[in-house]
Structures are given as C-alpha cells and as structure tokens.
Design an enzyme around this catalytic site. Structure first.
Site: not given
Ligand code: KIV
Length: 256
Positions: A183, A114, A84, A45-46, A116
């Site tokens: 991270e 993915k 993501d 999602d970057s 978070e």
C-alpha cells in the site's frame, strides 16, 4: 465459473495480466463482485469508515468485522474471501490471534485472513499458517499504524525505508503468506518487490506493476460522501446518483 482457492491466487503471479481484487462489506456487494468474477474479495477493516462511520480503521472490533464477514461469504460463491484482522485482534498474543482468526474461518466462513506488518509479524504469520489459516500480508502504508506513521503518507521513499519494506515482504513470504498487499509505496519499489518475491503482490497506490491491484468498493463507485484517496480508481459518483433517486422517492411519496 471456478471457485478461487489459495493456489489459484498464487498461480495468478504467473499469468500474463494483472488480476483485480476489491473490498466488499455486505451480501449484495459480494454477489455483484462475485458475478463479475473478481478472484479475491477483502472484507477490509476499511469497513470501520465505510460501514461503521469511524474516522480510521482503528476502532472497528472483531464482533463488527465478523458480522460483515459472514454476510460477504454468503454472497461470494466463487471469489476467495479474505477477512481483515482488526487492530489489536492479533498483536497481543499468538493464542488470542488464533482464536480471533479461527472465528473468521469457522463462523465467518472466510478462506484466509490479512494482517498488517512485516518482519515483526512473521512469527504471527507462521503460527496462522501452521494452524491451517492462510495469510495475506500487508506492508508499506499500514493504516492501523496511523498514529505511529503520523497520518496516511507514502512509505518507502528513503533508501533505508525502502530496504525495510523489501525485507518485510521477503519475511512474509518466508513465513508462509500466500500474497502481500503493497500500500502506497513508490512504483519502482513495488516493481522491485514484485520481481523479488514468489508470491503475488497486490498493489494499492503503488503503481501498475504489481501482480494484482486492490481498491475499496466505495472508492471505485464513488459511493461515499467523503473524497476518496488520490490513488482511488473512481468510475462513477454513486453517492450523488443514489441521493437523487432517494430524493425522487421522497418527492413521489409527498405528492401521493
Ligand atoms: O481495509 C482495507 O480496505 C485494506 C485495503 C485498502 C488493502 O486493507
């Protein structure tokens, strides 16, 4: 060349050398990464910043992510593609999360998603896995919690915070995640988690002792006008090179 599966990625935990992973956001970059035999591509999602020009990962939508997931999976014939899940695509309800993750798998043709978070998303991970959708976890600095964390900072510096990240990683493993991104946590903490859990840890800004490492495509190539984070492994300054080539093209046209 092998086609990487979830089992291959899990087995990399026991290989003698760390494995590389990288983000990609389009067909051509996915082809390059795939040809370089990188086992895992994350459509991160970057993309919110790198592709869509937003200031954090928070604004990017499911629709925006799905478009690029589809292009990456067309380019990646061997690397395992993980999509993501964007902010608020999985938190509101298990039903909504399954619908959105399903879109990434069915329409996007990704192999996994993915999400978070740690203990508080273990239930989500379990529901995805029970429905046949492999999950990569992500703990430590979770950029979707940018406001809650008061910015991008190293996580797990106190004993209490470190214990929580260990607990979160174990919870993700128990819930069925096939791996976990660590991270921006201290190296010693990342090493401890890597030793404690049976699934691969993939570090970013967390030292060299994780099972794998992940970086953002644009950071590795220096393909962005903004300064990459300190932990970025920058091998070139492609922004400057491409800029000078485009200027050369402009000059050639203008001089006929
Ligand atoms: O979105 C992303 O690129 C990520 C990686 C930095 C792990 O989550």
């Amino acid at each position: 060349m092998i086609k990487f599966t979830i089992q291959h990625i899990k087995d990399l935990k026991f290989s003698k050398k760390p494995f590389p992973a990288i983000t990609a956001y389009d067909y051509t970059s996915a082809q390059i990464v795939d040809e370089a035999q990188i086992p895992l591509i994350l459509v991160g999602d970057s993309a919110s910043m790198m592709v869509y020009g937003y200031d954090t990962t928070i604004p990017v939508s499911m629709e925006e992510m799905l478009l690029i997931v589809r292009s990456v999976t067309r380019g990646a014939k061997h690397s395992l593609v993980v999509a993501d899940m964007p902010f608020l695509s999985y938190q509101p309800s298990i039903e909504e999360m399954l619908k959105n993750a399903g879109l990434f798998i069915k329409k996007g043709r990704a192999s996994a998603v993915k999400i978070e978070g740690g203990t508080h998303v273990a239930k989500h991970v379990g529901a995805l896995v029970d429905n046949g959708i492999p999950v990569l976890g992500h703990v430590g600095l979770t950029p979707q919690s940018y406001h809650q964390l008061s910015g991008y900072k190293i996580q797990g510096k106190t004993q209490k915070d470190a214990q929580k990240i260990i607990k979160d990683s174990v919870a993700l493993q128990k819930a069925g995640a096939f791996g976990v991104v660590l991270e921006c946590i201290p190296n010693a903490l990342a090493e401890k988690i890597t030793q404690e859990i049976d699934i691969p840890t993939i570090g970013i800004g967390s030292g060299k002792n994780c099972d794998g490492q992940i970086q953002v495509f644009h950071d590795v190539l220096g393909y962005s006008a903004s300064k990459p984070p300190k932990h970025a492994m920058q091998y070139d300054n492609m922004y400057t090179s491409v800029l000078s080539l485009i200027k050369k093209y402009k000059a050639d046209i203008e001089t006929k």
